[in-house]
Scaffold this active site. Sequence first.
Site, PDB file in Angstrom:
ATOM      1  N   TYR A 148      72.824  48.854  31.904  1.00 19.31           N
ATOM      2  CA  TYR A 148      74.217  48.489  31.867  1.00 19.31           C
ATOM      3  C   TYR A 148      75.096  49.128  30.854  1.00 19.31           C
ATOM      4  O   TYR A 148      76.553  49.042  30.786  1.00 19.31           O
ATOM      5  CB  TYR A 148      74.420  46.984  31.942  1.00 19.31           C
ATOM      6  N   GLU A 307      72.367  44.732  53.277  1.00 13.75           N
ATOM      7  CA  GLU A 307      71.211  45.674  53.366  1.00 13.75           C
ATOM      8  C   GLU A 307      72.136  47.291  53.862  1.00 13.75           C
ATOM      9  O   GLU A 307      71.810  48.330  53.272  1.00 13.75           O
ATOM     10  CB  GLU A 307      70.129  45.701  54.160  1.00 13.75           C
ATOM     11  N   TRP A 408      61.627  27.307  33.128  1.00 18.58           N
ATOM     12  CA  TRP A 408      62.150  27.511  34.251  1.00 18.58           C
ATOM     13  C   TRP A 408      62.932  26.425  34.721  1.00 18.58           C
ATOM     14  O   TRP A 408      64.329  26.263  34.877  1.00 18.58           O
ATOM     15  CB  TRP A 408      61.008  27.774  35.422  1.00 18.58           C
ATOM     16  N   HIS A 436      62.115  37.849  43.846  1.00 19.75           N
ATOM     17  CA  HIS A 436      62.242  38.999  42.857  1.00 19.75           C
ATOM     18  C   HIS A 436      61.295  38.800  41.619  1.00 19.75           C
ATOM     19  O   HIS A 436      61.136  39.776  40.970  1.00 19.75           O
ATOM     20  CB  HIS A 436      63.814  38.866  42.436  1.00 19.75           C
TER      21      HIS A 436
HETATM   22  C1  BJ2 Z   1      68.122  40.046  50.800  1.00 23.17           C
HETATM   23  C2  BJ2 Z   1      68.342  40.926  49.426  1.00 23.17           C
HETATM   24  C3  BJ2 Z   1      67.223  42.620  48.142  1.00 23.17           C
HETATM   25  C4  BJ2 Z   1      68.677  43.607  48.057  1.00 23.17           C
HETATM   26  C5  BJ2 Z   1      66.123  43.724  47.974  1.00 23.17           C
HETATM   27  C6  BJ2 Z   1      64.733  43.287  47.813  1.00 23.17           C
HETATM   28  C7  BJ2 Z   1      64.899  43.546  46.298  1.00 23.17           C
HETATM   29  C8  BJ2 Z   1      65.711  44.905  45.959  1.00 23.17           C
HETATM   30  C9  BJ2 Z   1      66.370  46.420  47.873  1.00 23.17           C
HETATM   31  C10 BJ2 Z   1      66.802  47.430  46.901  1.00 23.17           C
HETATM   32  C11 BJ2 Z   1      68.294  47.875  47.250  1.00 23.17           C
HETATM   33  C12 BJ2 Z   1      68.600  49.098  46.139  1.00 23.17           C
HETATM   34  C13 BJ2 Z   1      68.424  39.760  48.278  1.00 23.17           C
HETATM   35  C14 BJ2 Z   1      70.857  39.533  48.504  1.00 23.17           C
HETATM   36  C15 BJ2 Z   1      71.817  38.706  47.556  1.00 23.17           C
HETATM   37  C16 BJ2 Z   1      71.064  37.853  46.775  1.00 23.17           C
HETATM   38  C17 BJ2 Z   1      69.555  38.413  46.785  1.00 23.17           C
HETATM   39  C18 BJ2 Z   1      68.806  37.258  47.217  1.00 23.17           C
HETATM   40  N1  BJ2 Z   1      67.202  42.059  49.178  1.00 23.17           N
HETATM   41  N2  BJ2 Z   1      66.332  44.856  47.438  1.00 23.17           N
HETATM   42  N3  BJ2 Z   1      65.966  48.558  47.122  1.00 23.17           N
HETATM   43  N4  BJ2 Z   1      69.455  39.290  47.819  1.00 23.17           N
HETATM   44  O1  BJ2 Z   1      69.426  43.415  47.105  1.00 23.17           O
HETATM   45  O2  BJ2 Z   1      69.216  44.048  49.066  1.00 23.17           O
HETATM   46  O3  BJ2 Z   1      66.718  46.380  48.996  1.00 23.17           O
HETATM   47  O4  BJ2 Z   1      69.240  48.990  45.262  1.00 23.17           O
HETATM   48  O5  BJ2 Z   1      68.017  50.093  46.409  1.00 23.17           O
HETATM   49  O6  BJ2 Z   1      67.674  39.704  47.680  1.00 23.17           O
HETATM   50  O7  BJ2 Z   1      68.202  36.560  46.161  1.00 23.17           O
HETATM   51  O8  BJ2 Z   1      68.177  36.856  48.334  1.00 23.17           O
HETATM   52 ZN    ZN Z   2      71.075  44.294  47.661  1.00 17.70          ZN
END
Ligand code: BJ2
Ligand code: ZN
Length: 577
Positions: A148, A307, A408, A436
């Site tokens: 950041y 996405e 947690w 995550h």
């Molecule tokens: C559904 C969404 C992520 C995202 C996925 C999985 C982890 C990273 C990516 C990256 C994107 C990039 C998600 C949505 C809002 C809250 C959060 C949740 N999936 N990712 N490769 N979300 O951010 O799209 O696709 O930067 O390249 O996890 O907790 O549901």
């Molecule tokens: Zn995302």
Amino acid sequence: VHMTTNSTLQMAEFDKEAAKNASTFAHDGFGNATLKRLFKKIVNIGFAATNDSEQLKAISNLEADLTGIYSKGKVCLESKGCLQLEPGLTDIITNSRSYEELLAVWKGWRDASGKLMRTKYTDFVKAMNAAIKFSGFNDTGEYWRSWYETPTFEQDVRTLFEELEPLYVELHAYVRKRLKEKYGKDMFPETGHIPAHLFGNMWAQQWSNIYDLLVPFPGASSVDITAKMKEQNYNVTHMYRVAEDFFMSIGMEKMTDAFWQNSMLVKPTDRDVVCHASAWDFYDENDFRIKQCTSVTEDQLLTVHHEMGHIVYFQNYRHQPRLFRGGANPGFHEGMADIVSLSFQTPEHMKVIGLLDEVPQDSDSDINFLLKMALDKVAFLPFGYLIDQWRWSVFRGDTNSSNYNQHWWDLRCRFQGISSPVKRTEEDFDPGAKYHIPGNTPYIRYFVSFVVQFQWHEALCREAGNTRPLHRCDIYNNTNAGNKLREMLRMGSSKPWQDAMEAITGQRTMSAKPLVNYFDPLLKWLKEQNKEENTGWSASCPSSIPTPSALAAGSANLFISITCFVLCVFFAFFQIR
Ligand code: BJ2
Ligand code: ZN
């Protein structure tokens, strides 16, 4: 993003060699700021800097093991058989209104996922921390925060969170009141916390799935989008076309042929996959993909937009050098992924795409709409904030395997005002039940996103000449707004994020004000509703948990009392005679 261990090691070799070559230049003294920035990125190679390839192997293998556990998790229920997270368990958590069924799924998922990850997660943290020291960071959290490029970042997000907390507290109090009406106040601890399994979401991160229990004005307009989608025979392809159409309407490119050919848009039946939705850049300027076990629901339609928002960012910075093909910071990528949701969900837009017959103009419907939005965008704030509070503490060593779960829940209770519906111990590992954590995706990016998306929405709506209140602005079809957004997206990470922020809003800082302004009419209404409520909750978790068996014991007591009463009357009667 997970790769095979072999390719991780190969990439690390490449990064190391490139860094070594770049170091032969005195790049700190470069006059060209862009070139200087590029060199800084070439030499900053993160975990790859370690001289011990065993650490890299361990990191890669452990991440694969952890996500493997997450993607294989199943919960077996007497009534419904064995279910995976998507779609089975998610469907129940979304739609069930039975306290006990929700509890079985909530606990079952934690037993089937996080609980099995404990030891591996401890090793994972150890390996990452050991490797990142070679890049000059004290711990992995410090490395993550370095993205950041703000020395005061931790303090800045805390300040933002504190500015937004009063709004969350009002929403929480209103939701608690209504949920008590639904499930009975006996099920709620006296500390003011809400049991974590009642929100229509496995992690209580967004609450809009229980909107039906919370509608402010049942008589006024509010639509069940999922039902409408089913009624109109929405299918998966159509959902992606709807999203693509939105982005194209503001002047973005269409999805590439490779996107349609290579994406995984439905859940395969022949193998376990990581169903958690994601977007992928293959860095060849053409192959971009989404991986999602898409089902036909409103939530999923929003995730499709999310996405695809990532893909549109990928497309816009594809001309940049490889190391600049990223968000201005990770929160920007997420903000871009989400910004369309603010236009898309307006009643105005729902009418445009035929999911609503008429745009309501009365203030009751407006409050209904704002509450629905708040259940996603405001409810999320403490959740988005706390995940990395936990992880930073773990990486720092302040939290370790002896108090993982304790810490947690301390954070869940303190920030979200929610509590566990069953006793938790250090046998459990509830952080691991959220994608995550095993997936090792940093989370503060989503908190940043939920703040900045409102700043951008406000700026783009201004650019679009919008005259409606901010929450009713839809930038669909507006290429002025699109151009403004593109100006920022094209930069990728070639400039500090402050420059990208300035390109779109004219300001160089994050600000909570646009979010607060957006929800201002709702905040007034909530305060009115909560006049008689004790808003807020104790800082620490409740020490005892009301359970359905306590409730059963309660009704047993009632049974005994009634029986006694009847007997007393009976004997009294004979006494008198
Ligand atoms: C559904 C969404 C992520 C995202 C996925 C999985 C982890 C990273 C990516 C990256 C994107 C990039 C998600 C949505 C809002 C809250 C959060 C949740 N999936 N990712 N490769 N979300 O951010 O799209 O696709 O930067 O390249 O996890 O907790 O549901
Ligand atoms: Zn995302």
